[in-house]
Each structure stands twice: as structure tokens, then as C-alpha cells.
Design a protein around this motif. Structure first.
Motif, PDB file in Angstrom:
ATOM      1  N   LEU A  28       0.826  -1.223   0.000  1.00  0.00           N
ATOM      2  CA  LEU A  28       0.000   0.000   0.000  1.00  0.00           C
ATOM      3  C   LEU A  28       0.852   1.263   0.000  1.00  0.00           C
ATOM      4  CD1 LEU A  28      -2.869  -0.976   2.472  1.00  0.00           C
ATOM      5  CD2 LEU A  28      -3.084  -0.490   0.031  1.00  0.00           C
ATOM      6  N   TRP A  76       2.306   1.578  -3.492  1.00  0.00           N
ATOM      7  CA  TRP A  76       1.285   2.033  -4.427  1.00  0.00           C
ATOM      8  C   TRP A  76       1.070   3.543  -4.272  1.00  0.00           C
ATOM      9  CZ3 TRP A  76      -3.449   4.399  -3.824  1.00  0.00           C
ATOM     10  CH2 TRP A  76      -4.225   4.494  -4.988  1.00  0.00           C
ATOM     11  N   THR A  77       1.005   4.014  -3.036  1.00  0.00           N
ATOM     12  CA  THR A  77       0.829   5.445  -2.775  1.00  0.00           C
ATOM     13  C   THR A  77       2.008   6.246  -3.328  1.00  0.00           C
ATOM     14  OG1 THR A  77      -0.430   4.947  -0.779  1.00  0.00           O
ATOM     15  CG2 THR A  77       0.480   7.172  -0.969  1.00  0.00           C
ATOM     16  N   GLN A 133       1.939   6.587  -7.041  1.00  0.00           N
ATOM     17  CA  GLN A 133       0.969   7.604  -7.465  1.00  0.00           C
ATOM     18  C   GLN A 133       1.525   9.013  -7.298  1.00  0.00           C
ATOM     19  OE1 GLN A 133      -1.753   6.314  -8.990  1.00  0.00           O
ATOM     20  NE2 GLN A 133      -0.773   4.397  -8.408  1.00  0.00           N
ATOM     21  N   SER A 191       6.257   6.802   6.031  1.00  0.00           N
ATOM     22  CA  SER A 191       6.019   5.380   5.765  1.00  0.00           C
ATOM     23  C   SER A 191       6.225   4.536   7.018  1.00  0.00           C
ATOM     24  CB  SER A 191       6.941   4.885   4.649  1.00  0.00           C
ATOM     25  OG  SER A 191       6.687   5.601   3.458  1.00  0.00           O
TER      26      SER A 191
END
Length: 186
Positions: free
Chosen positions: A102, A105-106, A109, A129
Motif C-alpha cells: 500500500l 502504491w501510494t 501515485q 512510511s
């Protein structure tokens, strides 16, 4: 300027090798990360800042998400690193894999919006993170095993995030310098 099909009407400018997206061998990146993980489990266990320890695997996962040429590769490498972290912990299998995936993925983006080569940005990314991951893990531990005072939890979480953030630019600088080893045909 650029034409509709992406051709440039001006002179060609060579990409800066320090900042261009690079193809990395997933296997070689994972091998380097596993060496860091072995260090994290052995030597780094002895090193702590107010109870917080550096999160080297998560730093590698952030590097993969920020610097791999193919976004899916960065996410996959981060997920595998999380799975490796799961194998070295007492938490349910897949928890770190899901969190690392996750986060990757962030970052994928957001990577076009951030100056990923800047050390302060790397510090901020790794700090956020680690903080997010540790808070989720600590919440899970508190709910299912209990017994951790909130003050101790907060201190260790913030200290680990700060420690990891302080090491992030050094780790990422080394990985960028080892580019020839990490490339598929390096």
C-alpha cells in the motif's frame, strides 16, 4: 515545444543519469534488501534510538517505489520485502506485505509530484512510511495482545521513524550509486 505525438521540435537534451528512471533487476534489488534485512535482524537489533530501530526493508521498499522505471515492479518488490519482514516477525503472515504494498502504491501515485532525489524528501517519505506502518502494527498488537502503554508505543514509533528517516538518504544514495549492480545486465 512538444508535438501531439510526443516529438520535440527543439534540440535533444540527454537525460541526467542521476535522475532518470532506471530499470532495476528485481532479483538483485531483493538480494540487496535481504542483506539489509539480515543486518536489520542481527546488528541493527543492538542499535536503537529511544527504543526505535531502523526499518531498512521499508526504506528499500520506498526506494523501489520511487526509482524503479516500471511502477508495478516497485509495488511488487515492496510487497515481497514486506512478506520477508513478515517471515521474520511474530505478526500474521501478509501484514507487512500488505502495508509495504500500500505504501509503494501510494508512492508510485505521488512520485511524479515529489522531488525524489532530494534528501529531505527521502527523509519525509521514509518517516511517514515508517510512522504509518508502525502505528498500524502497534495498534494490531495492542488490540490482540494488549499490554503496551501508549507512551512507550508513541515514543518507540516516533523514534523508529526518525531513525529510519535519518538513514534514508544514505541508503538511497548507496542504492543509486550501486546502479550498475542493480541493473538487469549489470
Amino acid at each position: 515545444g512538444r508535438h501531439a505525438c510526443g516529438e520535440s521540435s527543439g534540440p535533444r537534451v540527454r537525460a541526467d543519469p542521476e535522475t532518470e528512471m532506471t530499470r532495476y533487476s528485481s532479483v538483485r534489488l531483493l538480494l540487496a534488501a535481504l542483506v539489509a534485512f539480515a543486518f536489520e535482524l542481527t546488528m541493527a537489533e543492538r542499535v536503537s534510538l529511544l527504543g526505535g530501530r531502523p526499518e531498512l526493508l521499508l526504506t528499500f521498499a520506498c526506494f523501489a517505489a520511487l526509482f524503479c522505471a516500471h511502477p508495478n515492479q516497485g509495488i511488487a518488490v515492496a510487497w515481497i520485502l514486506g512478506l520477508a519482514k513478515d517471515l521474520g516477525s511474530a505478526l500474521p503472515l501478509g501484514m507487512h506485505a500488505m502495508l509495504f504494498g500500500l505504501i509503494a502504491w501510494t508512492l508510485v501515485q505521488l512520485r511524479q509530484l515529489v522531488f525524489r532525489e532530494h534528501p529531505l524528501m527521502q527523509c519525509a517519505i521514509v518517516f511517514a512510511s515508517v510512522l504509518a506502518t508502525d502505528l498500524v502494527v502497534a495498534t494490531f498488537v495492542c488490540i490482540f495482545t494488549g499490554g503496551i502503554p501508549i507512551g512507550v508505543l508513541a515514543l518507540r514509533t516516533v523514534a523508529g521513524a526518525l531513525f529510519s528517516a535519518a538513514l534514508a538518504p544514505v541508503v538511497m544514495w548507496l542504492l543509486l550509486r550501486w546502479r550498475s549492480f542493480l541493473k538487469p545486465n549489470g
